[in-house]
Motif scaffolding. Structure first.
Motif, mmCIF file in Angstrom:
data_model
loop_
_atom_site.group_PDB
_atom_site.id
_atom_site.type_symbol
_atom_site.label_atom_id
_atom_site.label_comp_id
_atom_site.label_asym_id
_atom_site.label_seq_id
_atom_site.Cartn_x
_atom_site.Cartn_y
_atom_site.Cartn_z
ATOM 1 N N VAL A 1 0.366 1.709 5.905
ATOM 2 C CA VAL A 1 0.120 0.525 5.088
ATOM 3 C C VAL A 1 1.271 -0.442 5.354
ATOM 4 N N CYS A 2 0.964 -1.717 5.554
ATOM 5 C CA CYS A 2 1.982 -2.727 5.827
ATOM 6 C C CYS A 2 2.670 -3.150 4.530
ATOM 7 N N ASP A 3 3.952 -3.506 4.643
ATOM 8 C CA ASP A 3 4.744 -3.846 3.463
ATOM 9 C C ASP A 3 4.606 -5.295 2.993
ATOM 10 N N ASP A 4 3.789 -6.115 3.658
ATOM 11 C CA ASP A 4 3.585 -7.490 3.199
ATOM 12 C C ASP A 4 2.963 -7.460 1.799
ATOM 13 N N SER A 5 3.570 -8.142 0.859
ATOM 14 C CA SER A 5 3.115 -8.218 -0.543
ATOM 15 C C SER A 5 3.205 -6.881 -1.282
ATOM 16 N N ASN B 1 10.121 4.502 11.493
ATOM 17 C CA ASN B 1 9.131 3.583 12.046
ATOM 18 C C ASN B 1 7.742 4.202 12.019
ATOM 19 N N VAL B 2 6.743 3.340 11.884
ATOM 20 C CA VAL B 2 5.353 3.758 11.791
ATOM 21 C C VAL B 2 4.569 3.217 12.980
ATOM 22 N N SER B 3 3.354 3.674 13.119
ATOM 23 C CA SER B 3 2.471 3.153 14.162
ATOM 24 C C SER B 3 2.222 1.666 13.916
ATOM 25 N N PRO B 4 2.096 0.875 14.973
ATOM 26 C CA PRO B 4 1.791 -0.553 14.782
ATOM 27 C C PRO B 4 0.316 -0.814 14.472
ATOM 28 N N ASN B 5 -0.485 0.247 14.364
ATOM 29 C CA ASN B 5 -1.901 0.125 14.010
ATOM 30 C C ASN B 5 -2.065 0.431 12.525
ATOM 31 N N PHE B 6 -2.181 -0.619 11.719
ATOM 32 C CA PHE B 6 -2.175 -0.473 10.267
ATOM 33 C C PHE B 6 -3.581 -0.356 9.684
ATOM 34 N N TYR B 7 -3.676 0.385 8.580
ATOM 35 C CA TYR B 7 -4.930 0.518 7.852
ATOM 36 C C TYR B 7 -5.155 -0.682 6.934
ATOM 37 N N MET B 8 -4.067 -1.169 6.317
ATOM 38 C CA MET B 8 -4.203 -2.266 5.363
ATOM 39 C C MET B 8 -2.941 -3.113 5.317
ATOM 40 N N ASP B 9 -3.120 -4.383 4.977
ATOM 41 C CA ASP B 9 -2.045 -5.354 4.868
ATOM 42 C C ASP B 9 -2.282 -6.177 3.598
ATOM 43 N N ASN B 10 -1.215 -6.755 3.084
ATOM 44 C CA ASN B 10 -1.299 -7.613 1.891
ATOM 45 C C ASN B 10 -2.054 -6.924 0.755
#
Length: 152
Positions: free
Chosen positions: A35-39, A68-77
């Motif tokens: 999961v991306c950390d944006d928001s 570090n994580v994979s650059p292929n994210f499941y969700m952002d924001n």
């Protein structure tokens, strides 16, 4: 059946830490994706911790705190209210603009719901929001001493 239980569709797990803390990953049916950390905020972390069986969140982390994580994210924001049962019930974007150093993480609270509720009651009774403390921040020694005095 997949070899990695975290890879199962909709399953959530923490990687890089232990059973209560780590970077958040969501199973997509093939491999777990971060999961991306944006928001990313405390309401999002609370939903993750609840989904994992905990009653509270101690802190949320950003910038791939647990590696570090994979650059292929499941969700952002991700945008949770804190009342959802699963992270996938929250608002989020499937398209991301994130990199390997932008993994969202949590540290979940191991205490019982009763212990957490008791602490919140004490804080509400003993402190004025924004004056004596700021919710979600650690209390300093002077504030803790006054909290102990308030309880007596």
């Amino acid at each position: 059946m997949t070899a990695d239980a975290c890879a199962e569709l909709g399953v959530i797990c923490l990687k890089g830490g232990d059973d209560r803390e780590g970077n958040v990953h969501v199973g997509n049916g093939a491999i777990p994706k971060p999961v991306c950390d944006d928001s990313w905020d405390k309401e999002d972390g609370l939903v993750v911790c609840k989904q994992l069986g905990f009653h509270g969140v101690v802190r949320v982390t950003k910038e791939s705190t647990f590696g570090n994580v994979s650059p292929n994210f499941y969700m952002d924001n991700v945008g949770c209210l804190g009342t959802e049962n699963k992270i996938t019930d929250c608002d989020f974007n499937k398209n991301d603009d994130c990199g390997a150093t932008e993994g969202a993480g949590v540290t979940c609270d191991r205490r019982s719901k009763e212990e957490i509720d008791e602490e919140h009651s004490m804080i509400n009774a003993c402190f004025e929001e924004g004056v004596s403390y700021h919710y979600g921040e650690y209390l300093d020694f002077d504030v803790v001493t006054s909290a102990v005095a308030c309880q007596q």
